[in-house]
Design an enzyme around this catalytic site. Structure first.
Site, short mmCIF file in Angstrom:
data_model
loop_
_atom_site.label_atom_id
_atom_site.label_comp_id
_atom_site.label_asym_id
_atom_site.label_seq_id
_atom_site.Cartn_x
_atom_site.Cartn_y
_atom_site.Cartn_z
N HIS A 147 31.58 53.08 22.78
CA HIS A 147 32.49 53.77 23.81
C HIS A 147 31.65 54.69 24.59
O HIS A 147 31.77 55.74 24.61
CB HIS A 147 33.79 54.50 23.47
CG HIS A 147 34.89 54.57 24.37
ND1 HIS A 147 34.54 54.37 25.68
CD2 HIS A 147 36.01 54.74 24.28
CE1 HIS A 147 35.80 54.78 26.34
NE2 HIS A 147 36.88 54.85 25.45
N ARG B 45 36.89 46.64 29.35
CA ARG B 45 37.06 47.19 27.85
C ARG B 45 37.62 45.90 27.24
O ARG B 45 38.53 44.86 27.76
CB ARG B 45 38.38 48.16 27.97
CG ARG B 45 39.05 48.37 26.47
CD ARG B 45 39.98 49.33 26.51
NE ARG B 45 39.17 50.72 26.24
CZ ARG B 45 39.82 51.89 25.76
NH1 ARG B 45 41.05 51.77 25.61
NH2 ARG B 45 39.04 52.98 26.11
N LYS C 66 44.72 28.94 31.17
CA LYS C 66 44.43 27.56 31.15
C LYS C 66 43.28 27.14 30.20
O LYS C 66 43.02 26.08 30.39
CB LYS C 66 44.31 27.05 32.56
CG LYS C 66 45.37 27.50 33.42
CD LYS C 66 45.07 27.24 35.10
CE LYS C 66 45.89 28.34 35.73
NZ LYS C 66 45.25 28.14 37.38
N ARG D 119 43.72 56.65 29.32
CA ARG D 119 42.89 57.53 30.08
C ARG D 119 41.54 56.78 30.77
O ARG D 119 41.20 57.04 31.84
CB ARG D 119 42.31 58.63 28.96
CG ARG D 119 43.13 59.68 28.82
CD ARG D 119 43.15 59.97 27.04
NE ARG D 119 43.89 58.83 26.39
CZ ARG D 119 45.06 58.96 26.33
NH1 ARG D 119 45.78 59.78 26.50
NH2 ARG D 119 45.49 58.00 25.60
N THR D 120 41.12 55.87 29.73
CA THR D 120 39.62 55.20 30.37
C THR D 120 39.97 54.65 31.68
O THR D 120 39.44 54.40 32.72
CB THR D 120 39.36 54.35 29.25
OG1 THR D 120 38.93 55.12 28.08
CG2 THR D 120 37.67 54.06 29.61
N1 CP Z 1 39.99 57.96 24.91
C1 CP Z 1 40.48 56.77 25.22
O1 CP Z 1 39.46 55.80 25.09
O2 CP Z 1 41.65 56.57 25.55
P1 CP Z 1 42.31 55.14 26.11
O3 CP Z 1 42.39 54.28 24.99
O4 CP Z 1 43.85 55.76 26.55
O5 CP Z 1 41.73 54.68 27.18
#
Ligand code: CP
Length: 333
Positions: free
Chosen positions: A144, A111, A90, A61-62
């Site tokens: 998050h 992320r 490397k 999703r993110t």
């Molecule tokens: N809600 C969320 O962070 O979903 P993903 O891990 O699929 O990005």
């Protein structure tokens, strides 16, 4: 967000005015994007920009909502999702890798499994010749922030006919100790008046003391419990989360708990308020039975869609296109 903020790293950056403004903007972007002319307008607003999506932790999703959000604004995207395909293999440091991105791209969305990594990169880039904005799309077990924004947006839309988010009772259920979505949203809900938060989990997975201390400092009421069925009738919204067992190996633990006690079943619908809201950041396993999906109180698929609009609004704001989009909205809708 405080005016000097340039990066989006941590929910502590968001103040109540910012939350109102970004949700309003997301609503207007949603309206604008309903027409071909509006879609074309949005796609012209940042079509001279490029973004790098550096996602070295799994995501559906993110990643896709940021990718879609960039597309909606005309931003061209590139991605690194597997560090084995970059020169990290490397021996290049992650810091040098991300600094390299800043020389090609105007925005870095990342992320990463390490807590505070996005913050570290933001500081590093601030001291460089190319201080491009960094968005934290999930870091370690701690933060998050953009999930918290979409969750606030979902709650605001869900409670728009019930006086808004203030004075609501919200339960967080599941692996709260390692769940960065629950931690981020709980922190952000301290911005609203007279909230009561319930943390429902077995002791092994209860919310961290750092979050409870924040709630104490902000005078936000809360209850810590392991009894899910007792809490269901009391609350206005339930935020389910999955077991975050991807951290077991690193932690060297695997608690043998009956996670079924922390899942929302079909029978629980009868215990829950008729105008309640069931949320989940997803992905889910068995935390919510699929039979619940068709109930109007199930908001988790709406949450996914809201994530795209709030991320368009966030990126537009970072590049100071929010005012122009609002002007377009006033003139064209
Ligand atoms: N809600 C969320 O962070 O979903 P993903 O891990 O699929 O990005």
């Amino acid at each position: 967000m405080k005016k000097e903020a340039f990066h989006c790293i941590d929910v502590q950056q968001f103040d109540p005015d910012f939350l109102e403004e970004i949700c309003d903007l997301a609503d207007k972007i949603r309206e604008i994007s309903r027409t071909k002319a509006g879609t074309e307008y949005l796609a012209s607003t940042l079509n001279h920009k490029r973004a790098m999506l550096y996602f070295v932790q799994p995501s559906t999703r993110t990643f896709l909502s940021f990718y879609s959000a960039c597309q909606m604004l005309g931003i061209k995207c590139a991605e690194v999702r597997d560090p084995k395909t970059s020169s990290e293999i490397k021996g290049e440091s992650e810091e040098d890798t991300v600094r390299t991105f800043s020389l090609y791209f105007d925005l870095i969305i990342m992320r990463h499994p390490r807590a505070n990594f996005a913050e570290k990169i933001a500081h590093l880039l601030n001291d460089s010749d190319h201080p491009v904005p960094v968005i934290n799309a999930g870091s370690g077990k701690d933060q998050h922030p953009t999930q918290a924004l979409l969750d606030i947006y979902t709650l605001r839309r869900s409670f728009s006919h019930r006086g808004g988010i203030a004075r609501k009772k919200i339960a967080f259920v599941g692996d709260l100790r390692r769940g960065r979505t629950a931690r981020s949203l709980a922190s952000l809900l301290t911005q609203y008046q007279e909230m009561k938060l319930y943390f429902v989990a077995p002791p092994e997975y209860q919310i961290g003391q750092d979050i409870l201390s924040l709630l104490d400092r902000r005078s936000t009421a809360y209850e810590v419990t392991a009894d899910f069925e007792k809490v269901i009738p009391e609350v206005d919204a339930i935020y389910m989360t999955r077991l975050q067992d991807e951290w077991d190996q690193e932690e060297g633990v695997h608690a043998d708990i009956d996670i079924a006690r922390y899942s929302f079943q079909r029978r629980h619908l009868d215990l829950f308020k008729p105008d309640g809201v069931i949320m989940h950041p997803l992905p889910r396993r068995q935390e919510i039975a699929v039979e619940v999906d068709s109930d109007p109180r199930a908001a988790y698929w709406r949450q996914v869609r809201n994530g795209m609009y709030i991320r368009v609004a966030l990126i537009a704001g970072i590049f100071q296109r929010d005012r122009k989009i609002l002007d377009y909205y006033l003139s064209n809708t």
